[in-house]
Design an enzyme around this catalytic site. Structure first.
Site, PDB file in Angstrom:
ATOM      1  N   HIS A 186     -32.937  10.081  -0.650  1.00  0.00           N
ATOM      2  CA  HIS A 186     -33.429   8.976   0.174  1.00  0.00           C
ATOM      3  C   HIS A 186     -34.262   8.036  -0.684  1.00  0.00           C
ATOM      4  CE1 HIS A 186     -35.141   6.767   3.535  1.00  0.00           C
ATOM      5  NE2 HIS A 186     -36.316   6.874   2.929  1.00  0.00           N
ATOM      6  N   VAL A 235       4.004  -7.701  -2.442  1.00  0.00           N
ATOM      7  CA  VAL A 235       4.751  -7.049  -1.359  1.00  0.00           C
ATOM      8  C   VAL A 235       5.172  -5.627  -1.749  1.00  0.00           C
ATOM      9  CG1 VAL A 235       5.544  -9.205  -0.320  1.00  0.00           C
ATOM     10  CG2 VAL A 235       6.892  -8.158  -2.141  1.00  0.00           C
ATOM     11  N   ALA A 280      -3.587   5.401  -9.286  1.00  0.00           N
ATOM     12  CA  ALA A 280      -3.808   5.903 -10.644  1.00  0.00           C
ATOM     13  C   ALA A 280      -4.361   7.326 -10.639  1.00  0.00           C
ATOM     14  CB  ALA A 280      -4.764   4.964 -11.382  1.00  0.00           C
TER      15      ALA A 280
HETATM   16  P1  NAD Z   1       1.180  -2.665  -0.453  1.00  0.00           P
HETATM   17  O1  NAD Z   1       2.295  -1.769  -0.069  1.00  0.00           O
HETATM   18  O2  NAD Z   1      -0.203  -2.186  -0.398  1.00  0.00           O
HETATM   19  O3  NAD Z   1       1.229  -3.980   0.468  1.00  0.00           O
HETATM   20  C1  NAD Z   1       2.332  -4.810   0.545  1.00  0.00           C
HETATM   21  C2  NAD Z   1       2.252  -5.586   1.849  1.00  0.00           C
HETATM   22  O4  NAD Z   1       3.242  -6.596   1.834  1.00  0.00           O
HETATM   23  C3  NAD Z   1       2.523  -4.725   3.074  1.00  0.00           C
HETATM   24  O5  NAD Z   1       1.511  -4.923   4.027  1.00  0.00           O
HETATM   25  C4  NAD Z   1       3.879  -5.222   3.558  1.00  0.00           C
HETATM   26  O6  NAD Z   1       4.039  -5.124   4.963  1.00  0.00           O
HETATM   27  C5  NAD Z   1       3.854  -6.669   3.094  1.00  0.00           C
HETATM   28  N1  NAD Z   1       5.172  -7.263   2.915  1.00  0.00           N
HETATM   29  C6  NAD Z   1       6.275  -6.677   2.393  1.00  0.00           C
HETATM   30  N2  NAD Z   1       7.305  -7.570   2.378  1.00  0.00           N
HETATM   31  C7  NAD Z   1       6.827  -8.724   2.899  1.00  0.00           C
HETATM   32  C8  NAD Z   1       7.391 -10.007   3.143  1.00  0.00           C
HETATM   33  N3  NAD Z   1       8.678 -10.277   2.846  1.00  0.00           N
HETATM   34  N4  NAD Z   1       6.616 -10.954   3.692  1.00  0.00           N
HETATM   35  C9  NAD Z   1       5.314 -10.704   3.991  1.00  0.00           C
HETATM   36  N5  NAD Z   1       4.736  -9.505   3.791  1.00  0.00           N
HETATM   37  C10 NAD Z   1       5.476  -8.534   3.244  1.00  0.00           C
HETATM   38  O7  NAD Z   1       1.593  -3.227  -1.878  1.00  0.00           O
HETATM   39  P2  NAD Z   1       0.759  -4.047  -2.965  1.00  0.00           P
HETATM   40  O8  NAD Z   1      -0.460  -4.632  -2.356  1.00  0.00           O
HETATM   41  O9  NAD Z   1       1.740  -4.948  -3.607  1.00  0.00           O
HETATM   42  O10 NAD Z   1       0.334  -2.907  -3.965  1.00  0.00           O
HETATM   43  C11 NAD Z   1       1.351  -2.168  -4.633  1.00  0.00           C
HETATM   44  C12 NAD Z   1       0.972  -0.740  -4.898  1.00  0.00           C
HETATM   45  O11 NAD Z   1      -0.038  -0.687  -5.862  1.00  0.00           O
HETATM   46  C13 NAD Z   1       0.537  -0.023  -3.660  1.00  0.00           C
HETATM   47  O12 NAD Z   1       1.368   1.085  -3.477  1.00  0.00           O
HETATM   48  C14 NAD Z   1      -0.865   0.403  -3.973  1.00  0.00           C
HETATM   49  O13 NAD Z   1      -1.105   1.720  -3.547  1.00  0.00           O
HETATM   50  C15 NAD Z   1      -1.013   0.241  -5.474  1.00  0.00           C
HETATM   51  N6  NAD Z   1      -2.344  -0.293  -5.768  1.00  0.00           N
HETATM   52  C16 NAD Z   1      -3.438   0.418  -5.424  1.00  0.00           C
HETATM   53  C17 NAD Z   1      -4.698  -0.112  -5.633  1.00  0.00           C
HETATM   54  C18 NAD Z   1      -5.906   0.642  -5.223  1.00  0.00           C
HETATM   55  O14 NAD Z   1      -5.906   1.821  -5.184  1.00  0.00           O
HETATM   56  N7  NAD Z   1      -6.980  -0.022  -4.880  1.00  0.00           N
HETATM   57  C19 NAD Z   1      -4.848  -1.371  -6.163  1.00  0.00           C
HETATM   58  C20 NAD Z   1      -3.712  -2.070  -6.494  1.00  0.00           C
HETATM   59  C21 NAD Z   1      -2.460  -1.515  -6.272  1.00  0.00           C
END
Ligand code: NAD
Length: 477
Positions: A455, A281, A331
């Site tokens: 291509h 979350v 990152a």
């Molecule tokens: P996120 O912010 O991407 O998603 C969290 C989700 O949880 C949101 O959609 C939110 O609405 C939901 N949420 C929040 N509280 C809730 C609740 N009580 N019940 C149900 N849903 C709820 O966060 P994440 O997936 O935990 O990732 C964390 C961070 O790490 C992000 O900021 C992300 O940018 C970073 N990250 C990036 C990558 C990447 O670039 N591919 C990979 C991993 C993590």
């Protein structure tokens, strides 16, 4: 014993270790404080990204994709695979091996650049003769160090929900979710953000029945509308059960698993029974025991260290980069800030265009974008045109069997400048780099359309989408 440096970096994740290397390249004497210990109790560089984030998750992503394609795609190629099975312990040990190689690689880079790794917890303790004092504790006696400049790169930690205690056994955050010992039959995920979708997909491919509960009524609210619709279509078709507008209630132990009471978007009470639960979350900035008050700094209401566009804090000489400051927790954003700050300290004039930082979600297909979404352009009252091209019309995509998705280019209606590029595709994380380059150079859609693309390659879809945005003149569509 006291040690003196030009620069002390606190934290050796992508923001901190890159800042340390760039500063050393520029001639500074650098100390970098890092307290991380891996599960074997060994000190390790690399922070969340290398140890329990980007790198291990990509290893599991590849393993789970290989397993899925053996079961579902190999037959289309005329290849029969019988009795494919998963040895989770071996999969995890391959992942751990990759993490080990990467973290040892940073140790090598530190030695090569003569950066001193200060093992332990770093805490600001004040100033003396205009220099900042940092205490490093954890290995034997605390060591006091001083430097003219300090970069805070302490990253973030998983946000936990107060009523759902994470033990990284039954209830996991990103750390536990990357070390589950056997494929759970039923996996629950709270939060359909980047981590929930990515790790939910990994375990689904390995055989779990995955249910994701998301609080927001909209799916992937930050992504472009067309991408959101396509991603929803693909993920639900793959078997991810995603419930939007879910309100989580009590989580109780039931037998060997968990029972999660939740309320659906229509207000009806529901129960999810699962064997494991991932809580994803969001993340919160990490400033525990950092001693900000000793130098007159404080966090903002959301826990971030306030900085300007050059990552300067309110105290000249103290800088902060990465997840601990505003902006996306990515990152590559942290790395770019680390380089920028090292160069600013050295008197150079670097600059980051935050509009050109790409976003990636490592699902299958992947999602990546850079610049503005259609919703953002409409909200800003900006007139734009769009061009979209599907991978289903690309020979290379058909050849590899990964033809889902599209590239969508948004360009200014009057100048043709590229304003945003949105991709759903198996290799979106690599394809987006061309769009980032184009936007950094203020390219027009026609510029991309006029550049020769190899291509057959997936990159041709970028060109076709750009041509589609330029007077609707895609050649193969
Ligand atoms: P996120 O912010 O991407 O998603 C969290 C989700 O949880 C949101 O959609 C939110 O609405 C939901 N949420 C929040 N509280 C809730 C609740 N009580 N019940 C149900 N849903 C709820 O966060 P994440 O997936 O935990 O990732 C964390 C961070 O790490 C992000 O900021 C992300 O940018 C970073 N990250 C990036 C990558 C990447 O670039 N591919 C990979 C991993 C993590």
């Amino acid at each position: 014993m006291s040690q003196t440096f030009d620069l002390i970096v606190i934290g050796a994740g992508p923001g901190g270790y890159i800042a340390a290397i760039r500063a050393a390249q520029l001639g500074m004497k650098v100390g970098c404080v890092e307290q991380w210990r891996n599960p074997r109790g060994e000190a390790a560089l690399g922070g969340t990204c290398l140890n329990v984030g980007c790198i291990p998750s990509k290893a599991l992503l590849a393993s789970s994709e290989m397993f899925e394609s053996m079961q579902h795609d190999a037959a289309d190629h005329g290849i029969s695979v019988k009795g494919a099975s998963v040895d989770v312990a071996k999969m995890m040990s391959r992942k751990d091996g990759i993490v080990g190689k990467m973290t040892k690689g940073i140790e090598f880079l530190f030695r090569k650049n003569k950066i001193t790794w200060l093992k332990g917890h770093g805490r600001l303790t004040g100033t003396r003769d205009g220099r900042f004092l940092v205490e490093v504790s954890g290995e034997g006696d605390a060591v006091s160090c001083d430097a003219a400049q300090v970069i805070l790169a302490t990253g973030s930690k998983a946000r936990h929900l107060p009523s759902i205690p994470v033990d990284n056994q039954l209830i996991c955050d990103n750390e536990g979710a990357l070390a589950i010992g056997e494929v759970p039959k039923r996996l629950g995920v709270i939060g359909a953000g980047v981590i929930g979708l990515e790790l939910g997909s990994v375990w689904r491919r390995l055989g779990s029945e995955v249910t994701i509960l998301e609080a927001l009524p909209e799916f992937l609210a930050a992504a472009d509308e067309a991408v959101r619709k396509e991603a929803w279509k693909q993920f639900t078709k793959q078997g991810l059960a995603i419930h939007l507008g879910a309100r989580i209630g009590e989580v109780t132990r039931s037998g060997k698993g968990l029972s999660i009471a939740w309320t659906d978007s229509a207000g009806a009470a529901q129960t999810l029974e699962c064997d494991r639960l991932i809580v994803s979350v969001g993340r919160v900035p990490n400033t525990d025991g950092l001693g900000l008050d000793a130098v007159g700094l404080a966090t903002d209401a959301r826990g971030f260290i306030p900085v300007d566009e050059g990552c300067r804090t309110a105290v000249p000489g103290i800088w902060a980069v990465g997840d601990v400051v505003r902006g996306p927790m990515l990152a590559h954003k942290a790395e770019d800030e680390g380089v920028m700050v090292a160069e600013l300290i050295a008197g150079q004039k670097p600059h980051i265009d935050y509009n050109c930082i790409p976003w990636v979600i490592y699902t299958s297909p992947e999602i990546a974008w850079v610049g503005q979404t259609e919703q953002q352009l409409k909200a800003a009252g900006r007139s734009f045109k769009s061009g979209q091209f599907p991978f289903a019309a690309n020979g290379r995509a058909l050849g590899t069997g990964a033809s889902a998705g599209f590239v969508r280019v948004l360009a200014c209606d009057t100048t043709d400048e590229v304003l945003g590029v949105h991709i759903v595709a198996s290799n979106a994380s690599d394809l987006i780099a061309e769009a980032v380059l184009a936007m950094e150079f203020k390219a027009s859609a026609e510029d991309i359309g006029r550049i020769c693309h190899p291509h057959p390659s997936l990159s041709e879809v970028m060109r076709e989408a750009a041509l589609a945005a330029t007077d609707n003149r895609a050649l193969n569509g």
